[in-house]
Motif scaffolding. Structure first.
Motif, PDB file in Angstrom:
ATOM      1  N   LEU A 173       0.886  -1.029   0.185  1.00 15.90           N
ATOM      2  CA  LEU A 173       0.473   0.144   0.197  1.00 15.90           C
ATOM      3  C   LEU A 173       0.966   1.225  -0.178  1.00 15.90           C
ATOM      4  O   LEU A 173       1.807   1.521   1.194  1.00 15.90           O
ATOM      5  CB  LEU A 173      -1.119  -0.066   0.892  1.00 15.90           C
ATOM      6  CG  LEU A 173      -2.148   1.111   1.618  1.00 15.90           C
ATOM      7  CD1 LEU A 173      -2.961   1.052   0.469  1.00 15.90           C
ATOM      8  CD2 LEU A 173      -2.491   1.375   3.179  1.00 15.90           C
ATOM      9  N   CYS A 174       0.633   1.851  -1.026  1.00 18.56           N
ATOM     10  CA  CYS A 174       1.511   3.085  -0.647  1.00 18.56           C
ATOM     11  C   CYS A 174       0.435   4.592  -1.339  1.00 18.56           C
ATOM     12  O   CYS A 174      -0.446   4.553  -1.847  1.00 18.56           O
ATOM     13  CB  CYS A 174       2.371   3.537  -1.981  1.00 18.56           C
ATOM     14  SG  CYS A 174       3.538   2.162  -2.759  1.00 18.56           S
ATOM     15  N   VAL A 175       0.978   5.348  -0.469  1.00 16.37           N
ATOM     16  CA  VAL A 175      -0.137   6.482  -0.096  1.00 16.37           C
ATOM     17  C   VAL A 175       0.843   7.744  -0.409  1.00 16.37           C
ATOM     18  O   VAL A 175       1.937   8.114   0.553  1.00 16.37           O
ATOM     19  CB  VAL A 175      -1.048   6.160   1.510  1.00 16.37           C
ATOM     20  CG1 VAL A 175      -1.964   7.634   1.665  1.00 16.37           C
ATOM     21  CG2 VAL A 175      -1.396   4.954   1.343  1.00 16.37           C
ATOM     22  N   ALA A 176       0.130   8.716  -0.404  1.00 20.76           N
ATOM     23  CA  ALA A 176       0.321  10.102  -1.095  1.00 20.76           C
ATOM     24  C   ALA A 176       0.272  10.768   0.359  1.00 20.76           C
ATOM     25  O   ALA A 176      -1.211  11.373   1.068  1.00 20.76           O
ATOM     26  CB  ALA A 176       0.199  10.847  -1.865  1.00 20.76           C
ATOM     27  N   LEU A 177       1.233  11.297   0.890  1.00 19.34           N
ATOM     28  CA  LEU A 177       0.948  12.648   2.243  1.00 19.34           C
ATOM     29  C   LEU A 177       0.100  13.834   2.186  1.00 19.34           C
ATOM     30  O   LEU A 177       1.644  14.903   1.542  1.00 19.34           O
ATOM     31  CB  LEU A 177       2.411  12.671   3.079  1.00 19.34           C
ATOM     32  CG  LEU A 177       2.855  11.466   3.379  1.00 19.34           C
ATOM     33  CD1 LEU A 177       4.173  11.284   4.338  1.00 19.34           C
ATOM     34  CD2 LEU A 177       1.799  10.223   4.710  1.00 19.34           C
ATOM     35  N   THR A 178      -0.667  13.953   2.043  1.00 19.49           N
ATOM     36  CA  THR A 178      -1.379  15.171   0.803  1.00 19.49           C
ATOM     37  C   THR A 178      -2.401  15.628   2.218  1.00 19.49           C
ATOM     38  O   THR A 178      -2.945  15.118   2.848  1.00 19.49           O
ATOM     39  CB  THR A 178      -1.855  15.478  -0.427  1.00 19.49           C
ATOM     40  OG1 THR A 178      -0.635  14.406  -0.867  1.00 19.49           O
ATOM     41  CG2 THR A 178      -2.487  16.797  -1.009  1.00 19.49           C
ATOM     42  N   ALA A 179      -1.525  16.757   2.968  1.00 25.04           N
ATOM     43  CA  ALA A 179      -3.023  18.237   3.556  1.00 25.04           C
ATOM     44  C   ALA A 179      -4.143  18.640   2.224  1.00 25.04           C
ATOM     45  O   ALA A 179      -4.423  18.662   1.110  1.00 25.04           O
ATOM     46  CB  ALA A 179      -2.349  18.846   4.489  1.00 25.04           C
ATOM     47  N   ASP A 180      -5.627  18.307   2.837  1.00 24.92           N
ATOM     48  CA  ASP A 180      -6.436  18.958   2.539  1.00 24.92           C
ATOM     49  C   ASP A 180      -6.442  20.305   2.143  1.00 24.92           C
ATOM     50  O   ASP A 180      -7.349  20.902   0.937  1.00 24.92           O
ATOM     51  CB  ASP A 180      -7.329  18.703   3.331  1.00 24.92           C
ATOM     52  CG  ASP A 180      -8.501  17.494   3.460  1.00 24.92           C
ATOM     53  OD1 ASP A 180      -7.826  16.678   3.266  1.00 24.92           O
ATOM     54  OD2 ASP A 180      -8.519  17.255   4.939  1.00 24.92           O
ATOM     55  N   THR A 181      -5.279  21.167   2.555  1.00 21.83           N
ATOM     56  CA  THR A 181      -4.831  22.767   2.346  1.00 21.83           C
ATOM     57  C   THR A 181      -4.614  22.591   0.565  1.00 21.83           C
ATOM     58  O   THR A 181      -3.913  23.119   0.256  1.00 21.83           O
ATOM     59  CB  THR A 181      -4.416  23.347   3.060  1.00 21.83           C
ATOM     60  OG1 THR A 181      -3.334  22.143   3.305  1.00 21.83           O
ATOM     61  CG2 THR A 181      -4.869  23.181   4.126  1.00 21.83           C
ATOM     62  N   GLY A 182      -4.031  21.223  -0.534  1.00 23.89           N
ATOM     63  CA  GLY A 182      -3.011  21.645  -1.260  1.00 23.89           C
ATOM     64  C   GLY A 182      -2.124  21.245  -1.218  1.00 23.89           C
ATOM     65  O   GLY A 182      -1.288  21.569  -0.276  1.00 23.89           O
ATOM     66  N   GLY A 183      -1.655  21.442  -2.312  1.00 22.73           N
ATOM     67  CA  GLY A 183       0.022  21.862  -2.579  1.00 22.73           C
ATOM     68  C   GLY A 183      -0.071  20.370  -3.050  1.00 22.73           C
ATOM     69  O   GLY A 183      -0.047  19.524  -2.967  1.00 22.73           O
ATOM     70  N   PRO A 184       1.749  20.083  -3.240  1.00 21.35           N
ATOM     71  CA  PRO A 184       2.369  19.030  -3.769  1.00 21.35           C
ATOM     72  C   PRO A 184       2.677  18.217  -1.870  1.00 21.35           C
ATOM     73  O   PRO A 184       2.038  18.247  -1.433  1.00 21.35           O
ATOM     74  CB  PRO A 184       3.729  19.438  -3.966  1.00 21.35           C
ATOM     75  CG  PRO A 184       4.238  20.406  -3.189  1.00 21.35           C
ATOM     76  CD  PRO A 184       2.950  21.165  -2.975  1.00 21.35           C
ATOM     77  N   PRO A 185       2.734  17.003  -2.653  1.00 23.35           N
ATOM     78  CA  PRO A 185       2.345  16.029  -1.330  1.00 23.35           C
ATOM     79  C   PRO A 185       4.020  16.630  -0.054  1.00 23.35           C
ATOM     80  O   PRO A 185       4.963  16.458  -0.841  1.00 23.35           O
ATOM     81  CB  PRO A 185       2.971  14.470  -1.496  1.00 23.35           C
ATOM     82  CG  PRO A 185       2.070  15.008  -3.911  1.00 23.35           C
ATOM     83  CD  PRO A 185       2.409  15.841  -3.581  1.00 23.35           C
ATOM     84  N   GLN A 186       3.807  16.071   0.812  1.00 25.23           N
ATOM     85  CA  GLN A 186       4.933  16.365   1.567  1.00 25.23           C
ATOM     86  C   GLN A 186       5.605  15.054   1.768  1.00 25.23           C
ATOM     87  O   GLN A 186       6.776  14.775   2.312  1.00 25.23           O
ATOM     88  CB  GLN A 186       4.132  16.121   3.415  1.00 25.23           C
ATOM     89  CG  GLN A 186       3.058  17.117   3.852  1.00 25.23           C
ATOM     90  CD  GLN A 186       4.065  18.543   3.076  1.00 25.23           C
ATOM     91  OE1 GLN A 186       3.570  19.532   2.149  1.00 25.23           O
ATOM     92  NE2 GLN A 186       4.190  18.946   4.084  1.00 25.23           N
ATOM     93  N   GLY A 187       5.702  13.860   1.364  1.00 27.86           N
ATOM     94  CA  GLY A 187       5.810  12.617   0.716  1.00 27.86           C
ATOM     95  C   GLY A 187       5.157  11.413   0.171  1.00 27.86           C
ATOM     96  O   GLY A 187       3.786  11.909   0.280  1.00 27.86           O
ATOM     97  N   VAL A 188       5.684  10.559   0.769  1.00 26.92           N
ATOM     98  CA  VAL A 188       5.244   8.843   0.691  1.00 26.92           C
ATOM     99  C   VAL A 188       5.121   8.002   1.410  1.00 26.92           C
ATOM    100  O   VAL A 188       6.236   7.518   2.114  1.00 26.92           O
ATOM    101  CB  VAL A 188       5.273   8.238  -1.266  1.00 26.92           C
ATOM    102  CG1 VAL A 188       4.923   6.966  -1.297  1.00 26.92           C
ATOM    103  CG2 VAL A 188       5.055   9.476  -2.120  1.00 26.92           C
ATOM    104  N   LEU A 189       3.872   7.220   2.242  1.00 25.81           N
ATOM    105  CA  LEU A 189       4.111   6.133   3.405  1.00 25.81           C
ATOM    106  C   LEU A 189       3.820   5.208   2.050  1.00 25.81           C
ATOM    107  O   LEU A 189       2.980   4.847   1.618  1.00 25.81           O
ATOM    108  CB  LEU A 189       3.228   6.898   4.081  1.00 25.81           C
ATOM    109  CG  LEU A 189       2.491   5.626   5.107  1.00 25.81           C
ATOM    110  CD1 LEU A 189       4.403   5.427   5.933  1.00 25.81           C
ATOM    111  CD2 LEU A 189       1.738   5.619   5.810  1.00 25.81           C
ATOM    112  N   SER A 190       4.880   3.886   2.695  1.00 30.19           N
ATOM    113  CA  SER A 190       4.870   2.740   1.799  1.00 30.19           C
ATOM    114  C   SER A 190       4.878   1.635   2.326  1.00 30.19           C
ATOM    115  O   SER A 190       5.726   1.097   3.731  1.00 30.19           O
ATOM    116  CB  SER A 190       5.810   2.478   0.655  1.00 30.19           C
ATOM    117  OG  SER A 190       5.947   3.111  -0.281  1.00 30.19           O
TER     118      SER A 190
END
Length: 379
Positions: free
Chosen positions: A329-346
């Motif tokens: 499972l790979c998930v992007a660390l993205t806040a609801d405020t928008g902008g690019p992802p803060q990172g990726v959690l695998s």
């Protein structure tokens, strides 16, 4: 109606050209004459063509036509939602645009969660590949297709997926209408005639209730870890989140910090595993990580394929093979405020452990947004 659509397209093209002219104001002074000629041409076009077109539409009663169109759209939307068969509207890349009530009941996925995610991601890996290939062929205009697919939560129950191409007036590209039907009898969601009716009342599932309670407990522990993490230290936030998920939830937890150029910060794996080799890997060489950064949608795979989907280590061996991954499972660390992802959690699971479920993927997707918000807290 066709005249109105044609005028709208022409007006949209005019607006785009005007925007291009505005963006060209910084050109050298020697080229301003050419830009001035282009601007005068656009003004002449607006006076001689766009304005008469607007007057014609006004005389034809656009208000009444628009009201009629809205009523028809509401009717079609109600028919789509209440259609007795599971129906999904997707684009050429199988990304879900709309899903009716029967489809949410069949897949067990809420329409709001499915929208924007590829329908092929809800299928078993081999079926997802075949489904994407057939969908691309239908979108290219090669005719309707039908194939047998299986959902990840219930691979024992095959479904017949029929795809046909549509070109609604409100859509810029061809979309696909996917109808799902059970193959044979015995589906607990169907009535005696094989049609999808209302769900029958079922006895509580103790195993399902236990898994739900475990996810709630995991979410609670994650919330406590994020609230107590020091602000202004995103690497520490990632480390604490990885500690929560490692062991009880996933055999491997890998965190990559950053969006366009992620860097690996944490790798937690089983004792004796190639942790150092995975930590030394460049995330830019991991196709799944970069795909998650680009799309922003979670990637859930059972029996991952291809084997080098998570890249290779320094010796050239596929990471998924060396770590013996059975589901990921790979998930992007993205806040609801928008902008690019803060990172990726695998997250990896190995051996005979149960594969990640859709419910677990949904829980991690929610936690990923909380992790991203904690990483953005100023110090």
């Amino acid at each position: 109606m066709a005249q109105t659509e044609e005028f709208g397209e022409e007006l949209a093209d005019f607006v785009r050209r005007v925007a291009e002219l505005k963006a060209s104001r910084a050109v050298p002074s020697g080229d301003l004459g050419t830009l001035l000629d282009a601007a005068l041409f656009e003004l002449d076009h607006a006076a001689k063509r766009l304005w008469p077109g607007f007057e014609r539409i006004s005389l034809d009663g656009p208000v009444a036509a628009a009201s009629s169109d809205r009523d028809e759209q509401r009717l079609l939307r109600a028919v789509f939602q209440r259609f007795p068969l599971p129906v999904v509207l997707v684009d050429g890349e199988t990304v879900v645009r709309r899903m009716n009530v029967a489809a949410t009941g069949l897949t067990g996925v809420r329409g709001g969660y499915a929208t924007g995610r590829p329908l092929s991601g809800f299928l078993t890996p081999s079926d997802g590949i075949a489904f994407r290939s057939q969908a691309a062929a239908v979108a290219r205009g090669e005719g309707d297709r039908s194939l047998t697919v299986r959902l990840q939560p219930r691979p024992e129950q095959p479904l017949r997926a029929t795809l046909t191409a549509l070109r609604p007036g409100t859509e810029p590209r061809t979309v696909l209408l996917v109808v799902l039907q059970p193959v044979g009898a015995g589906d607990p969601r169907t009535d005696d005639h094989g049609s999808f009716g209302s769900r029958r009342v079922r006895s509580p599932d103790l195993a399902e209730a236990t898994r739900h309670a475990e996810l709630l407990e995991l979410s609670d522990v994650m919330t406590a870890a994020l609230l107590t993490a020091p602000p202004g230290e995103p690497a520490e936030v990632l480390r604490r989140a990885a500690d929560v998920l490692h062991g009880t939830f996933a055999d491997w937890v890998i965190t990559d910090e950053g969006g366009t150029r992620p860097r690996r910060t944490t790798v937690l794996g089983p004792r004796g595993g190639p942790v150092a080799d995975v930590l030394a890997q460049d995330p830019a060489d991991c196709p799944l990580v970069m795909e998650t950064v680009r799309c922003g949608a979670p990637v859930l795979q059972v029996r991952p394929h291809p084997e080098d989907g998570f890249g290779r280590d320094a010796s050239g061996a596929p990471v998924l093979v060396r770590t013996q991954v059975t589901s990921l499972l790979c998930v992007a660390l993205t806040a609801d405020t928008g902008g690019p992802p803060q990172g990726v959690l695998s997250l990896f699971r190995t051996g005979a452990r149960l594969a990640f479920s859709m419910a677990e993927a949904r829980a991690v997707d929610v936690m990923s947004r909380h992790i991203a918000l904690a990483m953005r807290r100023p110090g």
